[in-house]
Write an enzyme that holds these catalytic residues in place. Structure first.
Site, PDB file in Angstrom:
ATOM      1  N   SER A 116       0.827  -1.212   0.000  1.00 17.11           N
ATOM      2  CA  SER A 116       0.000   0.000   0.000  1.00 17.11           C
ATOM      3  C   SER A 116       0.855   1.252   0.000  1.00 17.11           C
ATOM      4  O   SER A 116       1.913   1.297   0.639  1.00 17.11           O
ATOM      5  CB  SER A 116      -0.881   0.017   1.249  1.00 17.11           C
ATOM      6  OG  SER A 116      -1.493   1.281   1.422  1.00 17.11           O
ATOM      7  N   TYR A 140      -2.429  -0.398  10.294  1.00 14.75           N
ATOM      8  CA  TYR A 140      -2.617  -1.078   9.007  1.00 14.75           C
ATOM      9  C   TYR A 140      -1.408  -0.857   8.114  1.00 14.75           C
ATOM     10  O   TYR A 140      -0.824  -1.812   7.600  1.00 14.75           O
ATOM     11  CB  TYR A 140      -3.883  -0.556   8.319  1.00 14.75           C
ATOM     12  CG  TYR A 140      -3.916  -0.831   6.836  1.00 14.75           C
ATOM     13  CD1 TYR A 140      -3.532   0.154   5.914  1.00 14.75           C
ATOM     14  CD2 TYR A 140      -4.317  -2.067   6.344  1.00 14.75           C
ATOM     15  CE1 TYR A 140      -3.540  -0.105   4.551  1.00 14.75           C
ATOM     16  CE2 TYR A 140      -4.331  -2.320   4.977  1.00 14.75           C
ATOM     17  CZ  TYR A 140      -3.939  -1.326   4.095  1.00 14.75           C
ATOM     18  OH  TYR A 140      -3.941  -1.594   2.736  1.00 14.75           O
ATOM     19  N   LYS A 144       1.720  -3.505   6.578  1.00 14.24           N
ATOM     20  CA  LYS A 144       2.161  -3.644   5.184  1.00 14.24           C
ATOM     21  C   LYS A 144       3.682  -3.447   5.084  1.00 14.24           C
ATOM     22  O   LYS A 144       4.387  -4.212   4.426  1.00 14.24           O
ATOM     23  CB  LYS A 144       1.436  -2.627   4.295  1.00 14.24           C
ATOM     24  CG  LYS A 144      -0.056  -2.902   4.138  1.00 14.24           C
ATOM     25  CD  LYS A 144      -0.317  -4.216   3.419  1.00 14.24           C
ATOM     26  CE  LYS A 144      -1.787  -4.419   3.120  1.00 14.24           C
ATOM     27  NZ  LYS A 144      -2.064  -5.687   2.432  1.00 14.24           N
TER      28      LYS A 144
END
Ligand code: WQD
Length: 327
Positions: A116, A140, A144
Site C-alpha cells: 500500500s 494497518y 504492510k
C-alpha cells in the site's frame, strides 16, 4: 504451474484471479470468506481457510502444484487497525509470516504482495516515488511495511523473490459488471459517493474544503481495479522471468480531488450526490499521487483507465448490486 491467490474472493483479488484465468493460468484461491464472496471467484478452485494454517497451505500447494503466490488476504480498515491493533498484528503480520513459511516449505519461489502507498505515511513531495522514506502512520500501514521487510529477509535467507505492489486508491468494477466491490467493508470515498447518489446512504461528508489545492479538497490517485489486477499479472511474469525482488508504486500518476469524484459521479449517473462539507479528517494527507516511472520500466505496466471509467464501472456495479453479491 499454479498460482495461489490468497484473498482471491475479495475485491482486487477476484479481479486478478479472473485476469489470470482469462490468460489461461491455473489458479487456486485461498480465502477465509470473512469479507470475501465465493461468487466472486467465478468458478475458480476455492479453498476456504486461514493463511495462518501452515498445514492447510502446504497441502493445497502440493495438491495444486503451486509455484507462485499472489497475497491479498489482509484486514484493511485503517480506522479499525487503530482501535483493534492486535487483530491486525495477528492476521496481517503473523498470518503472512506463517503463509510465507508454508509456501517456502512447498517449494514456492515467486511471491507478489499486495502492499500500500500508505507505507509512506504523508509524503511531502508528490508525485510519490519509491525512494520516499517509509513512514507508516497507522497500524494497518505498519503491517504492510513489516510484511515487505519480512519478504526482504526471506529473500536473503531463503532466496524467495518478491514484488511488493504499493497500491494507491483502488476503485471501479469489472466492465462486464460480473464482479465488483462489496461496499459493506469499505468507507472509501467512491463507494460512499455511490451510496449517496443512489439514496442508500447518508450524504457524503467532504472531509475538508480548506486544503491548499485547486478546489480546496484533498487529492488522491484513483486507479481502476482492472489496471491494478493487470499489474499483478505482469509482476508474476516478471518474477517468472527471473526478475529481482522489488517494491513498486502502482498508481496512475494523476491526482483527482474529492469534488472531482463527486462531480464525475453526478455527471455520469445523472443523479445528485448529496454532500455535506465537514472538517478535515485527522491523518489525511493534502495530496497523494504516484510517480509510475519505475513500475512502467520494471513491469512494462501502464494504466489504461481514467477517473470516468472508474466512476462509470463503479456506478454500473453499485446501481445494479445494491446488496453486493447478495443482490
Ligand atoms: C480518499 C479521499 C478523504 C471518505 C485509502 C486506504 C489506503 C490506501 C489508499 C490501500 C481522502 C476523502 C473519504 C469520505 C471524504 N489503499 N473522503 N469523505 O484515505 O486515501 O486511503 O486508499 O491500501 O490504505 O485507506 O482513501 O477513500 O478513505 O479517502 O472526503 O466519506 O476522500 O479525506 O481525501 P485514503 P479514502
Amino acid at each position: 504451474m499454479t498460482v495461489l491467490v490468497t484473498g482471491g474472493a475479495g475485491y482486487i483479488g477476484s479481479h486478478t484471479v479472473r485476469q489470470l484465468r482469462e490468460l489461461g493460468r491455473h489458479v487456486v484461491v485461498l480465502d477465509s470468506l470473512d469479507t470475501g464472496h465465493s461468487e466472486a471467484v467465478l468458478g475458480a478452485p476455492l479453498v476456504v481457510g486461514d493463511i495462518a494454517d501452515g498445514e492447510l497451505v502446504e497441502q493445497l500447494c502440493a495438491d495444486h502444484h503451486v509455484t507462485s503466490v499472489v497475497h491479498f488476504a489482509a484486514h484493511k480498515n485503517v480506522g479499525e487497525s487503530m482501535r483493534s491493533p492486535a487483530k491486525y498484528w495477528r492476521n496481517n503480520v503473523e498470518g503472512s509470516a506463517r503463509l510465507i513459511e508454508a509456501v517456502l516449505r512447498a517449494g514456492v519461489t515467486d511471491f507478489v504482495f499486495s502492499s500500500s502507498c500508505s507505507v509512506y505515511g504523508t509524503p511531502e513531495i508528490v508525485p510519490v516515488t519509491e525512494s520516499w522514506p517509509i513512514g507508516p502512520e497507522s497500524v494497518y500501514a505498519e503491517t504492510k511495511a513489516m510484511i515487505e521487510r519480512i519478504l526482504h529477509w526471506y529473500g536473503i535467507t531463503s532466496g524467495l523473490r518478491s514484488v511488493s505492489l504499493r497500491y494507491f486508491n483502488a476503485a471501479g468494477a469489472s466492465f462486464d459488471n460480473a464482479i465488483g466491490e462489496d461496499w459493506t467493508y469499505s468507507a472509501n470515498l467512491i463507494p460512499v459517493v455511490m451510496k449517496a447518489a443512489l439514496g442508500l446512504g447518508a450524504p457524503v461528508e467532504v472531509f475538508g474544503t480548506d486544503y491548499p489545492t485547486p478546489d480546496g479538497t484533498a487529492i488522491r490517485d484513483y486507479i481502476h481495479v482492472e489496471d491494478l489486477a493487470n499489474a499483478h499479472v505482469l509482476a508474476l511474469d516478471y518474477l517468472t522471468s527471473g526478475g529481482a525482488s522489488t517494491a513498486l508504486n502502482v498508481g496512475t500518476g494523476v491526482g483527482s480531488s474529492v469534488f472531482d469524484v463527486v462531480r464525475a459521479t453526478e455527471r455520469i449517473s445523472g443523479r445528485t450526490a448529496p454532500a455535506v462539507l465537514s472538517p478535515r479528517r485527522a491523518g489525511d494527507p493534502i495530496s497523494v499521487f504516484a510517480d509510475p516511472t519505475l513500475v512502467h520500466s520494471t513491469l512494462g505496466w501502464s494504466p489504461v483507465h481514467g477517473l470516468d471509467d472508474i466512476i462509470s464501472s463503479a456506478w454500473r456495479w453499485h446501481s445494479t448490486h445494491p446488496n453486493g453479491y447478495d443482490t
